[in-house]
Design an enzyme around this catalytic site. Sequence first.
Site, PDB file in Angstrom:
ATOM      1  N   ARG A 101       1.752  15.734 -21.556  1.00  0.00           N
ATOM      2  CA  ARG A 101       0.545  16.464 -22.113  1.00  0.00           C
ATOM      3  C   ARG A 101       0.188  15.840 -23.069  1.00  0.00           C
ATOM      4  NH1 ARG A 101       2.198  20.802 -18.905  1.00  0.00           N
ATOM      5  NH2 ARG A 101       4.385  19.580 -19.121  1.00  0.00           N
ATOM      6  N   VAL A 145      -2.576 -10.331 -11.366  1.00  0.00           N
ATOM      7  CA  VAL A 145      -2.518  -9.831 -12.779  1.00  0.00           C
ATOM      8  C   VAL A 145      -1.329 -10.710 -13.630  1.00  0.00           C
ATOM      9  CG1 VAL A 145      -1.855  -7.581 -14.359  1.00  0.00           C
ATOM     10  CG2 VAL A 145      -3.412  -7.506 -12.161  1.00  0.00           C
ATOM     11  N   ASP A 166      -1.440  -6.157  -2.739  1.00  0.00           N
ATOM     12  CA  ASP A 166      -1.789  -7.434  -2.099  1.00  0.00           C
ATOM     13  C   ASP A 166      -2.154  -7.718  -0.872  1.00  0.00           C
ATOM     14  OD1 ASP A 166      -1.570  -8.060  -5.170  1.00  0.00           O
ATOM     15  OD2 ASP A 166       0.605  -8.113  -4.936  1.00  0.00           O
ATOM     16  N   GLU A 167      -2.514  -6.809  -0.310  1.00  0.00           N
ATOM     17  CA  GLU A 167      -2.775  -6.784   1.299  1.00  0.00           C
ATOM     18  C   GLU A 167      -4.048  -7.514   1.521  1.00  0.00           C
ATOM     19  OE1 GLU A 167      -1.913  -3.913  -0.129  1.00  0.00           O
ATOM     20  OE2 GLU A 167      -0.221  -3.350   0.401  1.00  0.00           O
ATOM     21  N   GLN A 213      -2.516  -0.751  -5.098  1.00  0.00           N
ATOM     22  CA  GLN A 213      -1.046  -0.956  -5.024  1.00  0.00           C
ATOM     23  C   GLN A 213      -0.952  -0.665  -3.499  1.00  0.00           C
ATOM     24  OE1 GLN A 213      -1.944   1.095  -7.814  1.00  0.00           O
ATOM     25  NE2 GLN A 213      -1.364  -0.922  -8.903  1.00  0.00           N
ATOM     26  N   LYS A 230      -7.003  -5.823   0.123  1.00  0.00           N
ATOM     27  CA  LYS A 230      -7.879  -4.737   0.002  1.00  0.00           C
ATOM     28  C   LYS A 230      -9.019  -5.243  -0.555  1.00  0.00           C
ATOM     29  CE  LYS A 230      -4.916  -2.249  -2.260  1.00  0.00           C
ATOM     30  NZ  LYS A 230      -3.702  -3.104  -2.142  1.00  0.00           N
ATOM     31  N   GLY A 231      -9.220  -5.710  -1.725  1.00  0.00           N
ATOM     32  CA  GLY A 231     -10.491  -6.073  -2.467  1.00  0.00           C
ATOM     33  C   GLY A 231     -11.388  -6.821  -1.542  1.00  0.00           C
ATOM     34  N   LYS A 232     -11.067  -7.705  -0.796  1.00  0.00           N
ATOM     35  CA  LYS A 232     -11.960  -8.495  -0.032  1.00  0.00           C
ATOM     36  C   LYS A 232     -12.437  -7.601   1.195  1.00  0.00           C
ATOM     37  CE  LYS A 232     -12.167 -10.878   3.779  1.00  0.00           C
ATOM     38  NZ  LYS A 232     -11.979 -12.285   4.191  1.00  0.00           N
ATOM     39  N   ALA A 247      -3.234  -3.017 -10.860  1.00  0.00           N
ATOM     40  CA  ALA A 247      -3.630  -3.658  -9.878  1.00  0.00           C
ATOM     41  C   ALA A 247      -4.576  -4.892 -10.169  1.00  0.00           C
ATOM     42  CB  ALA A 247      -4.572  -2.990  -8.961  1.00  0.00           C
ATOM     43  N   GLY A 248      -4.563  -5.948  -9.148  1.00  0.00           N
ATOM     44  CA  GLY A 248      -5.353  -7.098  -9.198  1.00  0.00           C
ATOM     45  C   GLY A 248      -6.077  -7.334  -7.867  1.00  0.00           C
ATOM     46  N   HIS A 249      -7.222  -7.085  -7.999  1.00  0.00           N
ATOM     47  CA  HIS A 249      -8.161  -7.306  -6.494  1.00  0.00           C
ATOM     48  C   HIS A 249      -8.841  -8.561  -6.923  1.00  0.00           C
ATOM     49  CE1 HIS A 249      -7.640  -2.683  -5.889  1.00  0.00           C
ATOM     50  NE2 HIS A 249      -6.242  -3.437  -5.605  1.00  0.00           N
TER      51      HIS A 249
END
Length: 334
Positions: free
Chosen positions: A135, A247, A10-11, A173, A13-15, A38-40
């Site tokens: 596996r 999220v 939540d830094e 993350q 990153k998306g923006k 993750a929620g961006h």
Amino acid sequence: MIIAGGQWGDEGKGKVVAYLALTDKPKIIARAGVGPNAGHTVYYGGKTFGLRQIPCGFVYEGARLLIGPGVLVNPEVIKKELELTGAGPRFGVDRKCTVIENSHIEQDKSSDFLKGKIGTTGTGCGPANAARINRTAKIAENAPELREFLADVPQEINQAIEDGEAVFVEGSQGFGLSLFHGTYPYVTSKDTSASTLAADVGVGPTKVDDVMLIFKAYTSRVGLGPFPTEVSQEKAEELGIVEYGTVTGRRRRIGTFDFDLAKRSVMINSATQLAITNIDRMFKEAAKARRWDQLSKDAQDYVASIEAELGVPVTIVSTGSGTEDIIDMRSEKM
Ligand code: IMP
Ligand code: MG
């Protein structure tokens, strides 16, 4: 260029990725990281996009959008986000991505340990990664819903790099949530540092030119676990910083900038440049500034002190939620 989170996610990153994509126009933007935990958030063209799987750089329409084989995928989440973004024609999922199934989500949500003690996002990521290690997991090439999007992501990316094209690897993350380097056991189910982000999309270390590490001007954390610089909820309210997870909707814990965490994060990610986000939450008059000289002396000194302490240039300062609320120091000298 790899774009990675330096704290507990939540830094912003998306923006930042959305801005960089519109400015630098990469040929490919590939999502790395854990998966749909993750929620961006991207605000663009008057709309809000909450994304968990599709790369946030989708706003630049010239980019091919990929999800690397190391990333967990939830076909239902992908379907919704393709409807939201209209990005289907340029979207690809690697054949080898692990598919999250309902049983993984059930396990994640019903486990006293995962949900209760660790405070996971309940999106099935941990159990799906465990299934992959055992596996027994299903992979994307066996998921009919994903058939039309199947791609060879490492091949496409390495070819683009060889052709001299710009490629973005979009992490998710943050460093403190790394399974190996973070605050174990209060972490996510995989390493989240730049080396793993490269491996997630099939790129080797000698092909990576730049690692941009993203830091909030303060610190936030959702879920449980150590947080040395945390302040009380009352204090956070006084500072005017109240946040909720994208999220899970949980209220985020807030703290001051943690230089020890940041230094270690810079070292392990081998960061070449830094982005500082949410500076407007700490210095209200910085809101929507687009040039360095529009920042107050206090805000300038604050950014300069982070740069000096961490020994890596700050190239991006984010001053608001809109994609254009950015001071881009790559074109401006401090
Ligand atoms: P999991 O990744 O759902 O297993 O959750 C493990 C821990 O990582 C919890 O503390 C979550 O709140 C945290 N976490 C996972 N993904 C993110 C994210 O994108 N942002 C912030 N915290 C996250
Ligand atoms: Mg987030």
